[in-house]
Design a protein around this motif. Sequence first.
Motif, mmCIF file in Angstrom:
data_model
loop_
_atom_site.group_PDB
_atom_site.id
_atom_site.type_symbol
_atom_site.label_atom_id
_atom_site.label_comp_id
_atom_site.label_asym_id
_atom_site.label_seq_id
_atom_site.Cartn_x
_atom_site.Cartn_y
_atom_site.Cartn_z
ATOM 1 N N GLY A 158 -1.511 40.913 -10.262
ATOM 2 C CA GLY A 158 -2.735 40.272 -9.793
ATOM 3 C C GLY A 158 -2.188 39.090 -8.808
ATOM 4 O O GLY A 158 -2.872 39.103 -7.653
ATOM 5 N N GLN A 159 -1.349 38.399 -9.229
ATOM 6 C CA GLN A 159 -0.942 37.119 -8.417
ATOM 7 C C GLN A 159 -0.089 37.582 -7.063
ATOM 8 O O GLN A 159 -0.394 36.947 -5.959
ATOM 9 C CB GLN A 159 0.058 36.236 -9.214
ATOM 10 C CG GLN A 159 -0.744 35.528 -10.251
ATOM 11 C CD GLN A 159 0.304 34.664 -11.117
ATOM 12 O OE1 GLN A 159 1.554 35.274 -11.284
ATOM 13 N NE2 GLN A 159 -0.024 33.422 -11.827
ATOM 14 N N ARG A 160 0.481 38.760 -7.209
ATOM 15 C CA ARG A 160 1.187 39.195 -5.978
ATOM 16 C C ARG A 160 0.089 39.610 -4.808
ATOM 17 O O ARG A 160 0.264 39.499 -3.791
ATOM 18 C CB ARG A 160 2.058 40.521 -6.343
ATOM 19 C CG ARG A 160 3.406 40.125 -6.574
ATOM 20 C CD ARG A 160 4.319 41.290 -6.950
ATOM 21 N NE ARG A 160 5.228 41.371 -8.012
ATOM 22 C CZ ARG A 160 6.127 42.329 -8.390
ATOM 23 N NH1 ARG A 160 6.186 43.246 -7.418
ATOM 24 N NH2 ARG A 160 6.759 42.091 -9.340
ATOM 25 N N LYS A 161 -0.703 40.194 -5.508
ATOM 26 C CA LYS A 161 -1.869 40.499 -4.383
ATOM 27 C C LYS A 161 -2.518 39.361 -3.867
ATOM 28 O O LYS A 161 -2.825 39.197 -2.620
ATOM 29 C CB LYS A 161 -2.971 41.308 -5.425
ATOM 30 C CG LYS A 161 -3.831 42.265 -4.561
ATOM 31 C CD LYS A 161 -3.293 43.541 -3.698
ATOM 32 C CE LYS A 161 -3.126 44.431 -4.942
ATOM 33 N NZ LYS A 161 -2.730 45.765 -4.110
ATOM 34 N N MET A 162 -2.761 38.331 -4.791
ATOM 35 C CA MET A 162 -3.325 36.999 -4.023
ATOM 36 C C MET A 162 -2.298 36.605 -2.890
ATOM 37 O O MET A 162 -2.645 35.953 -1.987
ATOM 38 C CB MET A 162 -3.541 35.930 -5.183
ATOM 39 C CG MET A 162 -4.569 36.333 -5.977
ATOM 40 S SD MET A 162 -6.229 36.305 -5.198
ATOM 41 C CE MET A 162 -7.117 36.656 -6.796
ATOM 42 N N LEU A 163 -1.110 36.526 -3.264
ATOM 43 C CA LEU A 163 0.044 36.298 -2.435
ATOM 44 C C LEU A 163 0.016 36.907 -1.211
ATOM 45 O O LEU A 163 0.286 36.656 -0.063
ATOM 46 C CB LEU A 163 1.209 36.098 -2.973
ATOM 47 C CG LEU A 163 2.544 35.850 -2.209
ATOM 48 C CD1 LEU A 163 2.425 34.411 -1.471
ATOM 49 C CD2 LEU A 163 4.039 35.595 -2.662
ATOM 50 N N GLY A 164 -0.141 38.441 -1.328
ATOM 51 C CA GLY A 164 -0.435 39.316 -0.189
ATOM 52 C C GLY A 164 -1.629 38.930 0.737
ATOM 53 O O GLY A 164 -1.361 39.035 2.105
ATOM 54 N N ILE A 165 -2.681 38.417 0.204
ATOM 55 C CA ILE A 165 -3.753 38.011 0.913
ATOM 56 C C ILE A 165 -3.218 36.742 1.665
ATOM 57 O O ILE A 165 -3.529 36.436 2.869
ATOM 58 C CB ILE A 165 -5.078 37.721 -0.136
ATOM 59 C CG1 ILE A 165 -5.597 39.203 -0.361
ATOM 60 C CG2 ILE A 165 -6.120 37.238 0.808
ATOM 61 C CD1 ILE A 165 -6.566 38.942 -1.478
ATOM 62 N N ALA A 166 -2.931 35.802 0.955
ATOM 63 C CA ALA A 166 -2.318 34.331 1.472
ATOM 64 C C ALA A 166 -1.560 34.648 2.791
ATOM 65 O O ALA A 166 -1.632 34.049 3.777
ATOM 66 C CB ALA A 166 -1.939 33.632 0.307
ATOM 67 N N LYS A 167 -0.488 35.428 2.536
ATOM 68 C CA LYS A 167 0.604 35.787 3.591
ATOM 69 C C LYS A 167 -0.235 36.414 4.807
ATOM 70 O O LYS A 167 -0.003 35.929 5.960
ATOM 71 C CB LYS A 167 1.679 36.713 2.871
ATOM 72 C CG LYS A 167 2.551 37.113 3.985
ATOM 73 C CD LYS A 167 3.590 38.087 3.453
ATOM 74 C CE LYS A 167 4.440 38.903 4.386
ATOM 75 N NZ LYS A 167 3.919 40.186 4.551
ATOM 76 N N ALA A 168 -1.070 37.401 4.452
ATOM 77 C CA ALA A 168 -1.723 37.920 5.575
ATOM 78 C C ALA A 168 -2.505 36.684 6.502
ATOM 79 O O ALA A 168 -2.850 36.833 7.620
ATOM 80 C CB ALA A 168 -2.522 38.944 5.255
ATOM 81 N N LEU A 169 -2.991 35.875 5.656
ATOM 82 C CA LEU A 169 -3.975 34.813 6.499
ATOM 83 C C LEU A 169 -3.317 33.867 6.900
ATOM 84 O O LEU A 169 -3.891 32.758 7.570
ATOM 85 C CB LEU A 169 -4.962 34.306 5.192
ATOM 86 C CG LEU A 169 -6.015 35.358 4.776
ATOM 87 C CD1 LEU A 169 -6.879 34.903 3.637
ATOM 88 C CD2 LEU A 169 -6.824 35.902 5.994
ATOM 89 N N ALA A 170 -1.807 33.526 6.738
ATOM 90 C CA ALA A 170 -1.046 32.381 6.907
ATOM 91 C C ALA A 170 -1.061 32.431 8.613
ATOM 92 O O ALA A 170 -0.999 31.423 9.336
ATOM 93 C CB ALA A 170 0.366 32.594 6.550
ATOM 94 N N GLY A 171 -1.393 33.554 9.174
ATOM 95 C CA GLY A 171 -1.264 33.457 10.793
ATOM 96 C C GLY A 171 -2.764 33.029 11.365
ATOM 97 O O GLY A 171 -2.856 33.407 12.354
ATOM 98 N N SER A 172 -3.651 32.815 10.574
ATOM 99 C CA SER A 172 -5.018 32.505 10.925
ATOM 100 C C SER A 172 -5.833 33.425 11.579
ATOM 101 O O SER A 172 -6.160 33.105 12.771
ATOM 102 C CB SER A 172 -5.033 31.157 11.868
ATOM 103 O OG SER A 172 -4.463 29.881 11.092
ATOM 104 N N PRO A 173 -5.551 34.663 11.116
ATOM 105 C CA PRO A 173 -6.156 35.898 11.947
ATOM 106 C C PRO A 173 -7.760 35.800 12.187
ATOM 107 O O PRO A 173 -8.479 35.128 11.141
ATOM 108 C CB PRO A 173 -5.868 37.246 10.889
ATOM 109 C CG PRO A 173 -5.636 36.597 9.625
ATOM 110 C CD PRO A 173 -5.280 35.118 9.654
#
Length: 236
Positions: A141-156
């Motif tokens: 579950g935490q990995r999924k949260m990190l996946g979301i955070a990583k995808a959002l890091a570029g301010s898409p």
Amino acid sequence: MPAEPLLAARGIESGYGKVQVLWGADLLVGARQCVVLLGPNGAGKTTFLKVLLGLLPAWRGEAHFAGENITLWPSDRRVRRGMAYMSEIGVFTALSIADNLAIGGQFSPPATLRRQIDALYAAFPDLAARRSAAAGSLSGGQRKMLGIAKALAGSPRLLVMDEPSAGLSPLFVGEVIAILRQFHRDGLALLIAEQNVKFLDLAEHVITLEGGRTGFSGSVAALTADDALHRAYFGL
Ligand code: ATP
């Protein structure tokens, strides 16, 4: 139809080698809109998302993003312009949480990236508490949260997600939906390929993909009102 389309794809055909998977797939995502792409296993959802992100070439058809024809653009140019992709895997397990976020935001100016990472740590306190831990040490579950955070890091402007529910317990599915709702309220557009109908809670528009072709396109209410579609997707 959304007033201001952010992503529009028409007549997309594609596949692998000689194997054609997409036979004319269409899609429209409006600015700040959430669209869920539903379809059974093997319908071509992942293939469609990869074409939209430039990870697989379109054999036919066109894609536009924010008013520009992106059909022939390489993937990194699409990401720089505001698209982000979260695959089912989503993170680099050997790297730390902080390094995953830095990679996710690699195309942003340093000051913008710092601000966005601060905002992400505020939204994901579990990640902030363990920022130098390896992503591989996190729970599913935490990995999924990190996946979301990583995808959002570029301010898409648009986050494209491939089956975010994969491998998650119903409890975590609820948490993922809650965090996505938070960013969606702040203006993030979402395109989510799923089989899990829980994600329809977020959707303003639903598209079905069957045998590599777009089927239904309409509201969640219209989908659930159609007996055959209701049986197919809700199993009732
Ligand atoms: P799932 O939910 O199972 O991932 P999907 O709707 O995302 O399904 P795709 O992964 O796009 O479907 O697969 C569509 C079809 O393309 C399937 O028949 C699959 O076997 C085939 N396919 C996928 N990847 C490849 C590949 N690399 N080479 C050849 N065929 C592939």
